[in-house]
Scaffold this motif. Structure first.
Motif, PDB file in Angstrom:
ATOM      1  N   PRO A 179      47.023  80.454  11.805  1.00  0.00           N
ATOM      2  CA  PRO A 179      47.641  81.789  11.750  1.00  0.00           C
ATOM      3  C   PRO A 179      46.881  82.755  10.848  1.00  0.00           C
ATOM      4  O   PRO A 179      46.673  83.919  11.195  1.00  0.00           O
ATOM      5  CB  PRO A 179      49.053  81.502  11.221  1.00  0.00           C
ATOM      6  CG  PRO A 179      49.325  80.098  11.625  1.00  0.00           C
ATOM      7  CD  PRO A 179      48.002  79.387  11.546  1.00  0.00           C
ATOM      8  N   LYS A 202      51.190  85.502  16.249  1.00  0.00           N
ATOM      9  CA  LYS A 202      52.069  84.381  16.629  1.00  0.00           C
ATOM     10  C   LYS A 202      51.619  83.781  17.959  1.00  0.00           C
ATOM     11  O   LYS A 202      51.504  82.548  18.104  1.00  0.00           O
ATOM     12  CB  LYS A 202      53.511  84.874  16.731  1.00  0.00           C
ATOM     13  CG  LYS A 202      54.525  83.827  17.207  1.00  0.00           C
ATOM     14  CD  LYS A 202      54.771  82.775  16.163  1.00  0.00           C
ATOM     15  CE  LYS A 202      55.981  81.899  16.488  1.00  0.00           C
ATOM     16  NZ  LYS A 202      55.759  80.946  17.566  1.00  0.00           N
ATOM     17  N   TYR A 210      54.523  78.466  13.340  1.00  0.00           N
ATOM     18  CA  TYR A 210      53.416  78.711  14.243  1.00  0.00           C
ATOM     19  C   TYR A 210      52.899  77.366  14.769  1.00  0.00           C
ATOM     20  O   TYR A 210      52.924  76.359  14.062  1.00  0.00           O
ATOM     21  CB  TYR A 210      52.258  79.408  13.520  1.00  0.00           C
ATOM     22  CG  TYR A 210      52.566  80.771  12.960  1.00  0.00           C
ATOM     23  CD1 TYR A 210      52.237  81.930  13.657  1.00  0.00           C
ATOM     24  CD2 TYR A 210      53.154  80.913  11.699  1.00  0.00           C
ATOM     25  CE1 TYR A 210      52.492  83.185  13.126  1.00  0.00           C
ATOM     26  CE2 TYR A 210      53.414  82.162  11.166  1.00  0.00           C
ATOM     27  CZ  TYR A 210      53.083  83.290  11.888  1.00  0.00           C
ATOM     28  OH  TYR A 210      53.342  84.529  11.362  1.00  0.00           O
TER      29      TYR A 210
END
Length: 527
Positions: A58, A86, A257
């Motif tokens: 991420p 995301k 995530y």
């Protein structure tokens, strides 16, 4: 844009881009990526150029999107950026096994000493930023080659800096590093295929948590996780206590995530904090740190309450001296059944018990020296060190970097935090042998001394900062020129860190080092 401004922007975007506003659905994310990315990138049967040929964490994707904004003028809102990050982390991320050994960069472990088998990698890649930033990416050979050319385009002096001008930098990068990186960090991997087929993990419920913060001590408690608004979003509430008995409470929210990368934002006892954890098989591991002072943080492990997930996580305190009695807190999940202690440790009384914590009073009489697990019912774990005397003290970390700041400047001070780790001698009774064993972190008296003659001559102890004698927290001096120093130098310095643990009227000494460096100008999501 100047490097300092770029770094500041990336740092602020880390809070915005990985924070917890509701992300949009995948279909909307795909449309958003086409709308925002295709003006510069191209789309084919293989996906979108450059984007589809990379996999990142991420934080890695956040840095890519932020760079598009800062360098190439991408117009995107904070909510849109969160949605894009995301989606990309979920669909073009890394499997848990692919982040192993490099998670310290995401967890902001600032004093990690990197070491790599490849000297070429060390000199060509890890001389300007952490090697972990590279290890947390996956690309095919063509993309690694693009990255080489990007470096020269974005940083044209790379060939002329240290470890660049003494070799054919571009030739080595293209002919040797690209094949090495493509082989070790390929775009396609069996680990990623298997993780994509992995069933969703359960995270709702009560998590038994244990942690330790340098300069403050250990803590334990229960974090309740409930479903939030939106996919992979959760609310959380923590109720616990420090080892010294003081309460510890927090509330916040979290976003997952890639099916396992837990990112939490919460306020603990009035202090904003972040959580960077990896979730796998009912266990969370990682680091929780202050949002605005990431060097202040705690190592954390947690276990989800539920069928088939019984385990002992930790024992607080983690050591017991022969002949002494103590109250132990056994922390874990699904704790049920009798408590089984190491040989020579007598159970006096059970003070409190629940599925997440068992508190017992014990007496160590003739206990077997060494580190032993503790069992509750059919499960065992944690570590309880039984010792008769401390043979040596180690300062952790052995080497740390603090940074001057404040004093009207835009950069904050970066503290250095230390622990005094006690060790017992092995069977031969001599410290420094292979069978020595770790006792644990003990209270110590802390001080600093000049590290060498230069530091003594420059009076670094006087100017570089202050060490708190009780906690081991070193606060560096102010930024800027100091007229009281020779040639009005700044308050940088080189100091020896000294920890003294008392035993039988004597003090055992351990030593470390702290470099007090210039301000931290560059603070990207991945260092």
């Amino acid at each position: 844009m100047k490097i300092r401004t770029l770094a500041t922007a990336l740092s602020s975007m880390a809070v915005i881009g990985i924070s917890l506003a509701p992300p949009q659905a995948h279909a909307s994310a795909e449309a958003l990526i086409r709308a925002k990315c295709l003006p510069c990138h191209t789309e084919s049967d293989d996906g979108i150029s450059r984007i589809s040929q990379q996999r990142k964490t991420p934080e890695g994707w956040l840095m890519s999107v932020a760079r598009m904004q800062i360098v190439h003028g991408l117009k995107i809102t904070d909510e849109e950026r969160r949605t894009v990050v995301k989606y990309l982390a979920d669909t073009r991320g890394l499997a848990p096994s692919e982040t192993a050994g490099a998670r310290y960069a995401m967890e902001r472990r600032l004093n990690t000493m990197e070491a790599f088998e490849s000297e070429q990698f060390t000199q060509m890649c890890a001389r300007c930023h952490t090697g972990a930033r590279v290890l947390l990416q996956r690309r095919p050979a063509s993309e690694w080659e693009h990255l080489v050319h990007f470096h020269l385009g974005q940083y044209p002096t790379a060939e002329y800096q240290a470890l660049g001008r003494d070799r054919d930098w571009l030739g080595i990068a293209l002919k040797e590093m690209v094949p090495e990186l493509a082989s070790k960090l390929p775009l396609e991997s069996e680990a990623w295929k298997q993780w994509q087929a992995h069933a969703p993990q359960a995270v709702k419920g009560e998590w038994s948590m244990s942690g330790h913060m340098s300069g403050r001590g250990g803590f334990s408690g229960v974090m309740k996780v409930a479903a939030g608004k939106g996919k992979d979003r959760y609310t959380l509430a923590f109720d616990g206590r420090w080892d010294d008995g003081r309460p510890m409470q927090g509330k916040g929210q979290a976003l997952i995530y890639t099916g396992y990368e837990w990112r939490g934002d919460l306020v603990v006892d009035g202090t904003p904090m972040r959580q960077v954890f990896a979730v796998e098989d009912g266990v969370m591991r990682g680091r929780m740190f202050m949002r605005d002072q990431d060097e202040v943080g705690a190592d954390v492990v947690a276990s989800l309450q539920g069928a088939g997930n019984s385990r002992v996580l930790a024992v607080h305190p983690s050591y017991l001296k022969a002949g002494e009695s103590a109250e132990l807190r056994i922390v874990g999940s699904g704790l049920a059944g009798d408590v089984t202690l190491p040989a020579g440790v007598k159970l006096i009384d059970t003070v409190k018990r629940s599925a997440t914590e068992v508190v017992v009073r014990v007496q160590a009489d003739g206990a077997a020296r060494g580190v032993h697990p503790v069992a509750v019912g059919k499960v065992s774990g944690g570590a309880l060190a039984l010792y008769d005397s401390v043979a040596a003290v180690k300062v952790l970390p052995a080497f740390a970097v603090a940074r001057i700041g404040g004093n009207g400047t835009p950069t904050a001070k970066v503290e250095a935090r230390f622990d005094a780790e006690a060790w017992a001698a092995g069977a031969d009774g001599k410290a420094g042998t292979e069978d020595d064993f770790r006792i644990g972190v003990m209270p110590a008296k802390w001080s600093v001394e000049p590290f060498n003659e230069v530091a003594a001559h420059d009076q670094d102890v006087k100017f570089a900062g202050l060490m708190d004698a009780a906690s081991g927290v070193f606060v560096p001096g102010d930024a800027g020129p100091n007229p009281a120093r020779r040639m009005s130098a700044s308050n940088v310095g080189n100091l020896k860190v000294v920890a003294e643990v008392e035993q039988g009227g004597e003090r055992l000494r351990g030593e470390g080092q702290v470099i007090v460096a210039p301000p931290r100008w560059n603070n990207p999501p991945l260092p």
